[in-house]
Design an enzyme around this catalytic site. Sequence first.
Site, PDB file in Angstrom:
ATOM      1  N   GLY A 357      -2.390   1.813  -6.225  1.00 54.70           N
ATOM      2  CA  GLY A 357      -3.011   3.086  -6.549  1.00 54.70           C
ATOM      3  C   GLY A 357      -3.189   3.940  -5.320  1.00 54.70           C
ATOM      4  O   GLY A 357      -2.951   3.494  -4.184  1.00 54.70           O
ATOM      5  N   PRO A 358      -3.590   5.196  -5.509  1.00 49.45           N
ATOM      6  CA  PRO A 358      -3.770   6.118  -4.387  1.00 49.45           C
ATOM      7  C   PRO A 358      -4.892   5.644  -3.465  1.00 49.45           C
ATOM      8  O   PRO A 358      -5.712   4.800  -3.846  1.00 49.45           O
ATOM      9  CB  PRO A 358      -4.128   7.445  -5.069  1.00 49.45           C
ATOM     10  N   PRO A 359      -4.962   6.194  -2.251  1.00 43.23           N
ATOM     11  CA  PRO A 359      -6.058   5.827  -1.342  1.00 43.23           C
ATOM     12  C   PRO A 359      -7.412   6.253  -1.911  1.00 43.23           C
ATOM     13  O   PRO A 359      -7.535   7.288  -2.551  1.00 43.23           O
ATOM     14  CB  PRO A 359      -5.732   6.607  -0.058  1.00 43.23           C
ATOM     15  N   GLY A 360      -8.419   5.417  -1.653  1.00 44.55           N
ATOM     16  CA  GLY A 360      -9.781   5.779  -2.000  1.00 44.55           C
ATOM     17  C   GLY A 360     -10.202   5.477  -3.417  1.00 44.55           C
ATOM     18  O   GLY A 360     -11.279   5.901  -3.837  1.00 44.55           O
ATOM     19  N   GLY A 362     -10.672   2.382  -4.597  1.00 49.51           N
ATOM     20  CA  GLY A 362     -11.457   1.161  -4.663  1.00 49.51           C
ATOM     21  C   GLY A 362     -10.665  -0.117  -4.747  1.00 49.51           C
ATOM     22  O   GLY A 362     -11.177  -1.112  -5.258  1.00 49.51           O
ATOM     23  N   LYS A 363      -9.435  -0.137  -4.227  1.00 45.15           N
ATOM     24  CA  LYS A 363      -8.622  -1.355  -4.313  1.00 45.15           C
ATOM     25  C   LYS A 363      -9.213  -2.473  -3.451  1.00 45.15           C
ATOM     26  O   LYS A 363      -9.337  -3.621  -3.890  1.00 45.15           O
ATOM     27  CB  LYS A 363      -7.186  -1.053  -3.861  1.00 45.15           C
ATOM     28  N   THR A 364      -9.558  -2.138  -2.217  1.00 45.02           N
ATOM     29  CA  THR A 364     -10.090  -3.168  -1.322  1.00 45.02           C
ATOM     30  C   THR A 364     -11.486  -3.608  -1.735  1.00 45.02           C
ATOM     31  O   THR A 364     -11.807  -4.799  -1.726  1.00 45.02           O
ATOM     32  CB  THR A 364     -10.110  -2.635   0.125  1.00 45.02           C
ATOM     33  N   SER A 680      11.652  14.421 -11.657  1.00 44.80           N
ATOM     34  CA  SER A 680      10.647  14.919 -12.610  1.00 44.80           C
ATOM     35  C   SER A 680      10.602  16.440 -12.686  1.00 44.80           C
ATOM     36  O   SER A 680       9.788  16.974 -13.428  1.00 44.80           O
ATOM     37  CB  SER A 680       9.260  14.395 -12.236  1.00 44.80           C
ATOM     38  N   LYS A 723      -0.189  12.950 -13.157  1.00 45.23           N
ATOM     39  CA  LYS A 723       0.297  14.313 -13.387  1.00 45.23           C
ATOM     40  C   LYS A 723      -0.580  15.050 -14.390  1.00 45.23           C
ATOM     41  O   LYS A 723      -0.935  16.231 -14.189  1.00 45.23           O
ATOM     42  CB  LYS A 723       1.745  14.262 -13.879  1.00 45.23           C
TER      43      LYS A 723
END
Length: 801
Positions: A357-360, A362-364, A680, A723
């Site tokens: 997913g994008p940064p920020g 909450g993956k970590t 796209s 998108k």
Amino acid sequence: MEENMPVIMPALALRGLTVFPNMLLHFDVGRESSIKALDEAMTSGQTIFLVAQRELAVENPQEGDLYAVGTISNVRQILRLPGDNVRVMVEGVSRGRLCQLVETNPYLSAEVEEIPGEAPVKRSARTEALIRQTYELFETYIELAPKMTPDILLSVLSSEDPGYIADYIAQNLPMRTGDKQAILEELRPVRRLEKLCQNLRREVEILELEQEMQGKVRDQLTRSQRDYVLREQLKVLQHELGEDQQGGDQELYDYRRQIEKAKLPVEVKEKLEKELRRLEKQPFGSAEATVLRNYLDTVLELPWGKKTKERVNVAAARKTLDADHFGLEKVKTRILEFLAVKQLAPQLKGQILCLVGPPGVGKTSIASSVAKAIHRNMARISLGGVHDEAEIRGHRKTYVGAMPGRIIAAIRQAGSCNPLLLLDEIDKLGNDQRGDPASALLEVLDGEQNATFRDHFLEVPFDLSDVLFITTANTLDTIPRPLLDRMEVIELTSYTDEEKLQIAKRHLLPKELKRHGLSRAQLKVSDDAIRSLIRGYTREAGVRVLERQLGALCRKAAMRVVSDGVKSVHITAENLETYLGIPRYHPDRLPRTEQVGVVNGLAWTSVGGEILEVEVGVVPGTGKIELTGNLGDVMKESAHAALTYIRSRAHQLGIDEEFYKTKDIHIHFPEGAVPKDGPSAGIAITTAMVSALTEIPVRRDLAMTGEVTLRGRVLPIGGLKEKTMAAYRNGIRTVLLPVDNEKDLEEIDQTVRAGLRFVTVEQVDAVLAEALALELAPGNKELQHPMGEGTHCAERPGLTQ
């Protein structure tokens, strides 16, 4: 004393010592009876009989413990020493034969028969040869013996009496007591000299052999070997003194005890015992010993067989995950499914999850929550920029500075065999001439192979099958396919504004208040203020910028509390600009009127979705087509495919069929410094070109995404959730998407689905009918309903406004 008449005199039993006639000798006396015998002889002025005892250990010798022949001697001097010892100097007078012991208490008193001295020997050639041979052997002995002085040889050379020569040499030669006694008991001078010569020859041979052996050893010993010999001698001395631990070196004993105590597999235990045996043979301080100690320390520090007790309570884990994170339902569901299966099948091996997913978003942090929810230790490994295979598999232990790889180091840091290992930024692995770390991870992240993972440093297998691996990535494009195949991918998409509001209220704002030393009463932020903050001051998929802006509000509030003495600061949507300045972004940036040749495309980026404007200008020319805006190859191909499609349908679209000869077309994507590529933007480019060529404006509240073919078919795309969220954030009302992406609408957030009207299209004809605001030119029989009232537009039931 008459000849051959027995005489009673004090006797002294000698241990390990023999006194010969005509010799001056001093020795120490410790036994009380011996000291009294010396005192009696000294006081009365009579001689004393010195005779050797057969066994050295006998403390109170009787007649049977003494030899039959001794020496009648005069006591010259007695010196008292500390500790009740006496040093005495005696002079041998003649040989004597022990007849009997008269008394044993308080000292030995013996009846002694003097043996008369031998008559002078007649010189003969044999006697002379024997004397010369003795001289030669004794001279050789003095050269070889370390403690003999050459002055002793002078006394021998000055005499020609074979009996005296034999007695003198025997007195100064360190021979066994039995050999000396045999010479003392031999009364024939020549025979006595022969016995001495035999003993002397044997002693010379022994000394020569010793020196030869010492020479060989000295040639072979190096500095380190000499140190080793000295330390081995020190060990023996420590053992004799009882200062060692169970007969071995303290360090080696500690290693051996740790190996026995640890729950090691058989192969690992055998390997460590082998290395320990090698360490025992190494001299202290050598480079090899240092390597072996480092290896043993590292292997023994690993948590062999140590496991934390896992909590498999699904309800408790759900509560922990919900408390730490808002949203992320797909990730939470997958973790809870893992725990549910673990509860039914405890032998389930560790899983490999990949959070993308994008940064920020909450993956970590969600990995920390998972570790806390299931009671596992956690260790984090940052893989960003790692380009050396040894970072994963470790270095060979023979290299200088060798160490285990990051996987084994993380296991040691976690302190258990079943931790949760977070492999952060796995999509940012590099590779160079030192190897490919992504390929080294193939074994680590394979549940069927990692039970026997071998680190180059350890050289023994370590079981990783109980480890729960969670990896994070911003994109899957840079992860090698074989590595990606081993992981279960879970996508974390962008947050909606409503989700960001809840995250800010529940997590971010309390965290920032605590960091800045503020209480809830000192700073109050309304929901409308947070919404305005999200729309006007942040543009991101995650919440990092939002967190920084909330931190800025806390700093402003802290300044007012400290400087102005304000007790409470209340921030609303109206006064937000006072604290943060002019808004940076204007989400509702749609034009007030429809424009010709301008279409809102939708693009996916690693930080979420974005609106991508497509502008097309048509000017008189020679049929050239120009593309600007930092475009990649795929975007350029889409533009050429769109042009070919328009040329093939020019008549139906009401466009001059010769336009490609008389007009130049310029296709531009604003924000040219941002690289743009991907399949796209095809229908957006086509719509913009048709609008520019027909001068029909495009609906301003509409956005589209999809790829176009030469036959006008609309192909599916990816990243639909990001998108559509970008469209919703920017005030779009209608979104056109390929019909093959209809199944992906189920994953879109409910707020976005309620706020947008989705139209699925299969052909470009339907796109043009929906997008162009004015009715097309007469003669276009296929597109009679430009607003989508015909059968060419398939609206999704229940999702129209």
